[in-house]
Write an enzyme that holds these catalytic residues in place. Structure first.
Site, PDB file in Angstrom:
ATOM      1  N   HIS A 295      -2.030  -2.415   5.675  1.00 55.86           N
ATOM      2  CA  HIS A 295      -1.251  -2.100   6.780  1.00 55.86           C
ATOM      3  C   HIS A 295      -1.815  -3.131   7.767  1.00 55.86           C
ATOM      4  O   HIS A 295      -1.702  -2.813   9.241  1.00 55.86           O
ATOM      5  CB  HIS A 295      -1.518  -0.908   7.066  1.00 55.86           C
ATOM      6  CG  HIS A 295      -0.994  -0.003   6.366  1.00 55.86           C
ATOM      7  ND1 HIS A 295       0.247   0.215   5.573  1.00 55.86           N
ATOM      8  CD2 HIS A 295      -1.766   1.118   5.471  1.00 55.86           C
ATOM      9  CE1 HIS A 295       0.212   1.086   4.965  1.00 55.86           C
ATOM     10  NE2 HIS A 295      -0.915   1.787   4.594  1.00 55.86           N
TER      11      HIS A 295
ATOM     12  N   HIS B 195       4.306   2.745   3.144  1.00 56.91           N
ATOM     13  CA  HIS B 195       3.984   2.517   1.584  1.00 56.91           C
ATOM     14  C   HIS B 195       5.225   2.335   0.946  1.00 56.91           C
ATOM     15  O   HIS B 195       5.084   2.283  -0.431  1.00 56.91           O
ATOM     16  CB  HIS B 195       3.161   3.459   1.106  1.00 56.91           C
ATOM     17  CG  HIS B 195       2.050   4.101   1.792  1.00 56.91           C
ATOM     18  ND1 HIS B 195       2.169   4.804   2.837  1.00 56.91           N
ATOM     19  CD2 HIS B 195       0.756   3.500   2.012  1.00 56.91           C
ATOM     20  CE1 HIS B 195       0.956   5.128   3.465  1.00 56.91           C
ATOM     21  NE2 HIS B 195       0.274   4.314   2.954  1.00 56.91           N
TER      22      HIS B 195
END
Lengths: 330, 330
Positions: free
Chosen positions: A56, A218
């Site tokens: 991320h 995700h």
């Protein structure tokens, strides 16, 4: 799927070696996977610790520095860090004023930060926690009970970090973090799946000609799949979702966030559409940030986060920050 | 190929509308496609103007602000801006101290900036030009006679911009820009092709399992295609290419640049490998920048740029800069 890596097994430590070589104003423990602001602990200052699965970036390591996080704990890709990392980070940043754990709402992160808080308190560190759960797309999801934590994490880390930098005590820093989470909402859209190094290819299947509305960071399923939409139509859906849920009555901080592979040229065009829809909904925008800040590896797509800002939050937003990924005023 | 756009025809003006909404400290003429630092011209300061095809963001618009560019002229995607944009930009930023045109070496840009320089001089603006041609991969290419201009553009804009910010006269600012180009070298690698909005799909064919060594920032052919390599092997090739060509005898500024779609997690791992190879070649690194700065839309891949820095260039690098994409010290 081609990746700029050596082998999947060393992606995270390889990145940490690079991070250490580049950001010499941070202390990077590559082996134990803890990134700490150099000079920590700072006398009388609350320490801010966050962390989560890698993939991320720049979240969270890129937000370590003055006016934001004091330490970050990167896990394996899309996998929670372990309590030992968090306990080490807490010990490294505690000046005696206590530590705030900033936790995105994914089951693994929640459990591990909970355990770490107990262990750190056993070692005499006062710990407060804030759970970030801003994603309005779905309730309960793969990896998550309740709402997922996404873009608001940046606002929580920046605004609570500014308060800590000013010397606010732990209860005040934690209260600001909770407030920011309460007044923030996010909604994400995927145009393509992301590929993890371990899988070596897309983690889900998103057919040509379709997009996923409300996707998680995700690649978790969102609200629905639809035939491909224009930037303006996507902005309509994303902004409506966050505004309907928050119903802001003050100007907002706005994050127009890229998921990773969407060109900045497209993100700015999308930002124009987001501004258009917010104006139509009579929501004033106080500040806007456009770029890749809370990403999903190589996913194409974007997310919109709004944070309703009173005078105090606006002041904290404008306060000096000096981190690899966010820097102004110093 | 799915894109976060409305229609291909409005991608550039849509992005400029977003840029205008977000960066309220810049003056963005969406219709005429000129981005100017607010408050320009600055008394006694040389104005710096650059521009080029869109699709390489944040280059150039993201580099307008204190200590870097005074104005930028975005063209259509991968297409030179027109002389009229550059003439307007020059007129907007000239305080009487003259204007430096920073031109990447692509035939269209060179011709249009040449014509603009003549027109601006007819209007009484003193113009100097620097041609950026740092890409060592190939000589002569699609769009280019001689070497292509890529990552060194960032160094030219930052270092000449710092000199202008300090009040250096035009001949000095131009001399620094020429020096920076002379001591900079780049080499790029593509793992995937980029897709332009007008084409709606990949602009070239790069088979699964192969990469392109020495690719250009529009996907122009490089030196060769090879079976996929590791991050470390790619760093060996890229660093050898730039070091062999420059043979630096002083510390370098290093840019590890993402082409657009490569995750930051991978870029940092690649940066570690680049540092390893430079150390093995006895090249000291004074400063490193890692991120997406000179991109090729959604291309996966990276480039390496080194710039040999004497004390003066190092001082100019560290000088304050405040732009959308690069900010420190102010």
């Amino acid at each position: 799927m081609k990746m700029l890596i050596n082998v999947p097994e060393t992606v995270v430590p390889d990145a940490l070696r690079g991070f250490a070589a580049v950001h010499t104003d941070l202390t990077v423990d590559v082996e134990r996977r803890v990134i700490v602001r150099r000079g920590a602990p700072y006398d009388g200052q609350v320490g801010l610790v966050s962390g989560g699965g890698s993939g991320h970036e720049p979240l969270h390591g890129g937000f370590v520095g003055r006016g934001m996080l004091t330490a970050a704990c990167p896990g394996e890709v899309f996998t929670s860090p372990v309590p030992d990392q968090m306990v080490r980070a807490a010990a490294a940043v505690d000046s005696g004023a206590g530590v705030l754990f900033i936790v995105k709402n994914y089951t693994g992160d929640v459990l591990n930060f909970d355990m770490a808080a107990e262990l750190a308190e056993d070692e005499g560190v006062q710990v407060a926690k804030v759970l970030v759960n801003d994603d309005v797309a779905v309730t309960d999801s793969l990896y998550t009970a309740g709402r997922r934590g996404t873009g608001a994490t940046l606002f929580v880390e920046k605004l609570a970090g500014a308060a800590a930098d000013e010397g606010a005590p732990l209860d005040r820093v934690a209260a600001i973090a909770h407030q920011v989470n309460e007044v923030s909402r996010s909604f994400g859209v995927a145009l393509s799946a992301c590929s993890t190094p371990s899988k070596g290819g897309p983690t889900f299947d998103l057919p040509e000609g379709e997009l996923e509305l409300g996707v998680g960071i995700h690649g978790e399923p969102g609200r629905e799949r639809r035939a491909m939409m224009t930037s303006g139509e996507i902005a309509d859906v994303a902004v409506d979702a966050v505004v309907e849920d928050l119903r802001p009555d003050a100007p907002v901080l706005l994050l127009v966030n890229g998921m990773g592979a969407t060109p900045l040229l497209e993100l700015y065009g999308f930002a124009a559409e987001v501004h258009r829809v917010l104006a139509a909904r009579k929501v004033a925008v106080a500040r806007t940030l456009v770029g890749n800040y809370v990403t999903s590896l190589d996913m194409a797509g974007a997310s919109v986060t709004i944070c309703q800002a009173d005078e105090e939050l606006l002041r904290l937003w404008d306060a000096p920050v000096s981190t690899p990924a966010l820097r102004w005023g110093c």
